[in-house]
Design a protein around this motif. Structure first.
Motif, PDB file in Angstrom:
ATOM      1  N   ALA A  86       0.727  -1.308  -0.060  1.00 19.39           N
ATOM      2  CA  ALA A  86       0.011  -0.049  -0.014  1.00 19.39           C
ATOM      3  C   ALA A  86       0.651   1.246   0.011  1.00 19.39           C
ATOM      4  O   ALA A  86       0.686   2.288  -0.711  1.00 19.39           O
ATOM      5  N   GLY A  87       1.893   1.262   0.812  1.00 24.62           N
ATOM      6  CA  GLY A  87       2.911   2.352   0.865  1.00 24.62           C
ATOM      7  C   GLY A  87       3.529   2.509  -0.490  1.00 24.62           C
ATOM      8  O   GLY A  87       3.692   3.781  -0.974  1.00 24.62           O
ATOM      9  N   LEU A  88       3.918   1.486  -1.181  1.00 25.27           N
ATOM     10  CA  LEU A  88       4.598   1.720  -2.510  1.00 25.27           C
ATOM     11  C   LEU A  88       3.658   2.152  -3.491  1.00 25.27           C
ATOM     12  O   LEU A  88       3.907   3.228  -4.427  1.00 25.27           O
ATOM     13  N   LEU A  89       2.504   1.837  -3.495  1.00 28.23           N
ATOM     14  CA  LEU A  89       1.369   2.436  -4.391  1.00 28.23           C
ATOM     15  C   LEU A  89       0.940   3.899  -4.058  1.00 28.23           C
ATOM     16  O   LEU A  89       0.868   4.587  -5.010  1.00 28.23           O
ATOM     17  N   ALA A  90       1.034   4.201  -2.827  1.00 31.90           N
ATOM     18  CA  ALA A  90       0.683   5.460  -2.455  1.00 31.90           C
ATOM     19  C   ALA A  90       1.860   6.346  -2.968  1.00 31.90           C
ATOM     20  O   ALA A  90       1.903   7.339  -3.303  1.00 31.90           O
TER      21      ALA A  90
END
Length: 369
Positions: A92-96
């Motif tokens: 999720a952090g990478l996508l964000a």
């Protein structure tokens, strides 16, 4: 000491007692969340602390301001309460990070905020606050007497007008108890590794969490922080530029074992309230995080009293809830209802569903009659 920041302005860099106390103003919500995350997931706390230490220094010097660097609270809060595993949190952090980098580069941040609506963003904050309170209750029930003593201590500090300092005191007491139980760990440098706590895994829950987090990040960490830079420090920092720096932070820190990080108006205001006026506060705080990384051993963390961890989460939840309602006027019944509605749906169903439903309701209510 002075130097030229990224804007080309001559920027002061001061190392003093007020810069040190200002640095602590940003750590009072960061450390409890990181300790809770490490206690409830497979994350490597030393690697996380290294990421925070490095980027406190990097962005402080880059912007020439005591800019906040803090966890993405929606995602980290969901991981603490068990809705996301660390691999899902990392994905999720990478996508964000990718989204923030792209929308910042294209200048879309202001447009996205207008589409989502501030009450929906505040509602997500309220939902995470409620989830943290729920988790805090479960942890506090492990040792109710210790939890009640910790809450009483926090209450005494609040009555004295120093509620933020109470977090540091509770952390210190928990640290002393952990050392008494597990002993003092030998300092050790975290070993460099690619995704040391697990390979990122994208799931539906991770995607929902990312969507909800982006609403908070764009509203609070980009737009509100940009406004506060002007209000408090008379500096022109664009929301789109802040979005890009948050994207870079996530994409660089997470592969090295970090967590999703962002800027934040609350952290910046906390630094200012405690005395920080230059990037010296970031340098001092960054050094402090790096020092903690060398002694954040697993045995010491496991010995931290979980009841006091619950107390810390109560303080963070109350602060997040206060921030959710502070900008909403008492007479603005529609916005208040939307904030509460999104928060309750986030607690009872999940934050992603609450965010999407809230955005739809906001769009319908905002249409011209």
């Amino acid at each position: 000491m002075a130097y030229s920041s990224s804007t080309g302005e001559e920027t002061a860099l001061e190392f003093s007692l007020r810069e040190l106390t200002g640095a602590l103003g940003d750590s009072v919500t960061v450390l409890p969340l990181l300790i809770a995350l490490a206690a409830t997931t497979s994350v490597s706390l030393p690697h996380v602390l290294v990421g925070f230490g490095v980027f406190q220094i990097v962005w402080g010097l880059f912007y020439g301001l005591p800019l906040s660097v803090e966890p993405m609270k929606a995602l980290v809060g969901l991981a603490i309460v068990g809705s996301l595993s660390y691999p899902e949190l990392a994905a999720a952090g990478l996508l964000a990070g990718v989204v923030l980098l792209v929308v910042g580069r294209l200048g879309f941040v202001g447009l996205l905020e207008a589409v989502v609506g501030e009450p929906v963003v505040r509602g997500v904050q309220f939902a995470v606050a409620l989830l943290l309170l729920e988790a805090a209750l479960g942890l506090s029930l492990e040792t109710p007497v210790v939890a009640l003593a910790g809450l009483a201590l926090v209450g005494l500090f609040a009555l004295a007008g120093a509620h933020r300092s109470s977090v540091l005191v509770v952390l210190a007491l928990g640290g002393v108890a952990a050392v008494a139980t597990a002993g003092v760990p030998a300092p050790r440098l975290p070993e460099p590794a690619l995704f040391p706590a697990g390979t990122p895994t994208m799931t539906g829950a991770a995607l929902e969490g990312t969507v909800a987090q982006l609403g908070m990040t764009i509203g609070n960490a980009a737009i509100a922080t940009a406004l506060l830079c002007g209000d408090l420090y008379d500096r022109d920092v664009s929301a789109d530029r802040l979005s890009q720096s948050m994207g870079v932070t996530c994409l660089a820190a997470i592969p090295a074992g970090g967590v999703p990080m962002c800027h934040g108006s609350g952290g910046l205001a906390g630094k200012y309230a405690f005395g920080a006026r230059t990037a010296g506060a970031n340098v001092l705080l960054g050094i402090g995080y790096l020092a903690l990384a060398f002694v954040a051993a697993g045995a010491l963390l496991a010995a931290f009293p979980v009841a006091l961890l619950g107390v810390l989460l109560v303080v963070v939840a109350l602060e997040l809830g206060r921030a959710a309602f502070a900008p909403v006027g008492v007479g603005d019944v529609q916005s208040l209802a939307l904030v509460v509605g999104v928060g309750v749906v986030g607690l009872l169903v999940n934050v992603g569903v609450a965010f999407v439903l809230g955005a739809v309701v906001y769009w319908v209510l905002s249409r011209p009659a």
